[in-house]
Write an enzyme that holds these catalytic residues in place. Sequence first.
Site, PDB file in Angstrom:
ATOM      1  NE  ARG A  34      36.752  17.624  62.013  1.00  0.00           N
ATOM      2  CZ  ARG A  34      36.810  17.015  60.839  1.00  0.00           C
ATOM      3  NH1 ARG A  34      35.937  17.310  59.917  1.00  0.00           N
ATOM      4  NH2 ARG A  34      37.722  16.086  60.592  1.00  0.00           N
ATOM      5  NE  ARG A  65      33.529  13.404  62.117  1.00  0.00           N
ATOM      6  CZ  ARG A  65      32.567  13.690  63.012  1.00  0.00           C
ATOM      7  NH1 ARG A  65      32.440  12.962  64.107  1.00  0.00           N
ATOM      8  NH2 ARG A  65      31.740  14.686  62.814  1.00  0.00           N
ATOM      9  CB  SER A 251      23.584  28.193  33.734  1.00  0.00           C
ATOM     10  OG  SER A 251      23.861  28.094  32.362  1.00  0.00           O
ATOM     11  CE  LYS A 307      22.911  21.734  24.672  1.00  0.00           C
ATOM     12  NZ  LYS A 307      23.432  22.800  23.821  1.00  0.00           N
ATOM     13  CG  ASP A 348      21.503  25.712  22.442  1.00  0.00           C
ATOM     14  OD1 ASP A 348      21.747  26.563  23.317  1.00  0.00           O
ATOM     15  OD2 ASP A 348      21.772  24.506  22.560  1.00  0.00           O
ATOM     16  CB  THR A 401      33.672  12.851  12.598  1.00  0.00           C
ATOM     17  OG1 THR A 401      34.525  12.867  13.747  1.00  0.00           O
ATOM     18  CG2 THR A 401      33.235  11.436  12.294  1.00  0.00           C
TER      19      THR A 401
HETATM   20  P1  NAP Z   1      29.246  18.508  20.639  1.00  0.00           P
HETATM   21  O1  NAP Z   1      27.874  18.042  20.248  1.00  0.00           O
HETATM   22  O2  NAP Z   1      30.069  17.641  21.492  1.00  0.00           O
HETATM   23  O3  NAP Z   1      30.058  18.781  19.246  1.00  0.00           O
HETATM   24  C1  NAP Z   1      31.404  19.133  19.295  1.00  0.00           C
HETATM   25  C2  NAP Z   1      31.886  19.466  17.897  1.00  0.00           C
HETATM   26  O4  NAP Z   1      33.223  19.938  18.017  1.00  0.00           O
HETATM   27  C3  NAP Z   1      31.921  18.273  16.959  1.00  0.00           C
HETATM   28  O5  NAP Z   1      31.659  18.705  15.656  1.00  0.00           O
HETATM   29  C4  NAP Z   1      33.375  17.800  17.090  1.00  0.00           C
HETATM   30  O6  NAP Z   1      33.866  17.119  15.938  1.00  0.00           O
HETATM   31  C5  NAP Z   1      34.096  19.130  17.207  1.00  0.00           C
HETATM   32  N1  NAP Z   1      35.375  19.021  17.862  1.00  0.00           N
HETATM   33  C6  NAP Z   1      35.598  18.888  19.192  1.00  0.00           C
HETATM   34  N2  NAP Z   1      36.932  18.855  19.430  1.00  0.00           N
HETATM   35  C7  NAP Z   1      37.547  18.971  18.238  1.00  0.00           C
HETATM   36  C8  NAP Z   1      38.907  19.003  17.841  1.00  0.00           C
HETATM   37  N3  NAP Z   1      39.888  18.927  18.733  1.00  0.00           N
HETATM   38  N4  NAP Z   1      39.190  19.137  16.531  1.00  0.00           N
HETATM   39  C9  NAP Z   1      38.190  19.246  15.628  1.00  0.00           C
HETATM   40  N5  NAP Z   1      36.891  19.219  15.937  1.00  0.00           N
HETATM   41  C10 NAP Z   1      36.567  19.092  17.236  1.00  0.00           C
HETATM   42  O7  NAP Z   1      29.191  19.917  21.339  1.00  0.00           O
HETATM   43  P2  NAP Z   1      28.130  21.093  21.141  1.00  0.00           P
HETATM   44  O8  NAP Z   1      27.025  20.963  22.134  1.00  0.00           O
HETATM   45  O9  NAP Z   1      27.760  21.208  19.715  1.00  0.00           O
HETATM   46  O10 NAP Z   1      28.996  22.348  21.608  1.00  0.00           O
HETATM   47  C11 NAP Z   1      30.073  22.813  20.807  1.00  0.00           C
HETATM   48  C12 NAP Z   1      30.623  24.109  21.360  1.00  0.00           C
HETATM   49  O11 NAP Z   1      29.608  25.115  21.302  1.00  0.00           O
HETATM   50  C13 NAP Z   1      30.972  24.033  22.840  1.00  0.00           C
HETATM   51  O12 NAP Z   1      32.311  23.654  22.989  1.00  0.00           O
HETATM   52  C14 NAP Z   1      30.709  25.419  23.371  1.00  0.00           C
HETATM   53  O13 NAP Z   1      31.896  26.165  23.419  1.00  0.00           O
HETATM   54  C15 NAP Z   1      29.795  26.030  22.341  1.00  0.00           C
HETATM   55  N6  NAP Z   1      28.471  26.334  22.949  1.00  0.00           N
HETATM   56  C16 NAP Z   1      28.125  27.622  23.044  1.00  0.00           C
HETATM   57  C17 NAP Z   1      26.909  27.964  23.561  1.00  0.00           C
HETATM   58  C18 NAP Z   1      26.540  29.403  23.679  1.00  0.00           C
HETATM   59  O14 NAP Z   1      25.462  29.691  24.184  1.00  0.00           O
HETATM   60  N7  NAP Z   1      27.370  30.296  23.203  1.00  0.00           N
HETATM   61  C19 NAP Z   1      26.010  26.988  24.006  1.00  0.00           C
HETATM   62  C20 NAP Z   1      26.396  25.665  23.903  1.00  0.00           C
HETATM   63  C21 NAP Z   1      27.632  25.345  23.372  1.00  0.00           C
HETATM   64  P3  NAP Z   1      33.650  15.531  15.769  1.00  0.00           P
HETATM   65  O15 NAP Z   1      32.261  15.352  15.269  1.00  0.00           O
HETATM   66  O16 NAP Z   1      34.691  15.130  14.819  1.00  0.00           O
HETATM   67  O17 NAP Z   1      33.841  14.921  17.134  1.00  0.00           O
END
Ligand code: NAP
Length: 518
Positions: A34, A65, A251, A307, A348, A401
């Site tokens: 370049r 370029r 992944s 999802k 999951d 919530t």
């Molecule tokens: P999601 O559907 O977005 O749900 C997030 C949950 O976390 C909700 O209940 C939310 O509460 C709560 N939350 C987020 N920030 C918060 C805060 N600052 N204070 C209080 N509550 C809070 O996400 P998800 O798909 O269920 O995933 C959740 C977590 O699971 C991910 O962050 C990841 O670390 C873990 N995960 C692990 C695997 C594994 O294979 N090990 C796979 C997927 C995910 P509200 O309803 O009040 O918003």
Amino acid sequence: MTYLAVPISGKDLKEVNEQIKSAKSGGAEMLELRTDMLSELETGVVKKAVKTAKGTSLPVIVTCRDKAQGGIGQWGPDKRVEILIEAVKAGADYIDCEYDNFVIGDVRERIVKELLEHSGTRLILSAHNFEGRFSDIEGLYEEIHEAYPECIVKLVYTAGQTCDCFEAFDLLKKRKVDLIVFCMGEDGVISRILTKKFGGYLTFASLKAAEATAPGQIEVEQMKNLYRWDRIDAKTELFGVIGDPVGHSLSPAIFNACFDKDGSNSLYLPVLIKGGQEEFTEFMENLTVSSDGGYGFGGFSVTIPHKAHALKYVSKAGEFIEPLAADIGAVNTLKIGIGGRVSGYNTDYAGAMDALCTVLGAGKHELHKVDVAVVGAGGVSRAIVAGLAEVGAKVTVYNRTVSKAEALAEEFGCKYAGLEGIKGMNAKVLVNCTSIGMYPEVEASPVPEECLCSEMAVFDTVYNPLETMLLKQAAEAGAQTVNGAEMFVRQAMAQYKLFTGTDANEEIMRKTVFDCLS
Ligand code: NAP
């Protein structure tokens, strides 16, 4: 052959020489000088740089370029043509000239004259669009090709969404001559890799992220090791993780490591889909509604926030959905079968239950009537609550919530409370399904330390870091602990089996996860 070209962007000869050396040892298959990035643009410097680059025996492109098309220096048109002509004389294998400039004044005449005298150099005629797609990419391709049929046409545009990459793949499939086409930007990443599958002439990869010469360029080391560049060919079967964000997903590393171990001609990619249901559906339709055999995708992992979109998409398409995935309300695995038929699954649930039971040293039915506190009411929580409810565990859902906790609890016959309710819990098993404690907020925990005791088992679904604050405090209190990687590996192994019909190499998956996280 599709070349893996590494841009050399040094500002002086010393830097240029160092970068050429690193590119060669890093696995570059072609070098792009370049020259517009040199701080002093002189024909003598370019001549020396070409000589050093030729010394590697790799093919060399010389580019100067135009700033209007992504160049760095403010060099006038005459200067740039002078540099390209000098490069031809110095023995460059290719020179790259912007098509817009090629057709101005006597540029074409001067360059063609030089090329005729030096038959070892080929001309790349390029067009770049940093704003988005070309309005008529096929028309532009024809126009450039007709302007100088011996040239290699290069069309590079910015993808505003991953779907924009399909246009590049379609053009490659139709090509009759050598063609370079891919997309810039984070939405264009898959096109930079997959151009090899579809027969593009070359792609670019940077030496280091900081030395990328265009948005979205992948490091050469990642291209070779993570994305298995050497293995990709027209028959490579594709898989990927659909989500937003996906850049830091583990992944691709674990699936590609397993494909490598199995000697399988498969590749797993991060697929960024921004937006909601509409964008998800558009991507899937582009992928499956193809008149000429599709693009070779065999399946996807699906992560946040898609999802529920995946479930809706498969339901609408009327294909098979694993009943449990429908009950949970989330699909985290899509398998694409004959004729582009898509089926949906949820791994999951099995991954989480399996991780929990293995570490507890118990069968899942031993959780019957056991008090379990589930923190969170999102997607992962739904999968785990469904699994626990199925075996008759006594579940209480705690969530920020409260209305979401209530809805989930009602659906699966559990109790619920707000997050502050955790202080009064009396659970034997506690599962964190929130993102609290996840990198970079590693000091946070969803549960006050005083609620943890030695009679408990604590499972944190968060896997980055491996030992969250919650697990650290639980271990200090004498509780049994299970980290999120246990679930991650197990759900991924179940996906691998769905994708390939064969068992994943657990040792490789586990080692890759732990290597990436530690
Ligand atoms: P999601 O559907 O977005 O749900 C997030 C949950 O976390 C909700 O209940 C939310 O509460 C709560 N939350 C987020 N920030 C918060 C805060 N600052 N204070 C209080 N509550 C809070 O996400 P998800 O798909 O269920 O995933 C959740 C977590 O699971 C991910 O962050 C990841 O670390 C873990 N995960 C692990 C695997 C594994 O294979 N090990 C796979 C997927 C995910 P509200 O309803 O009040 O918003």
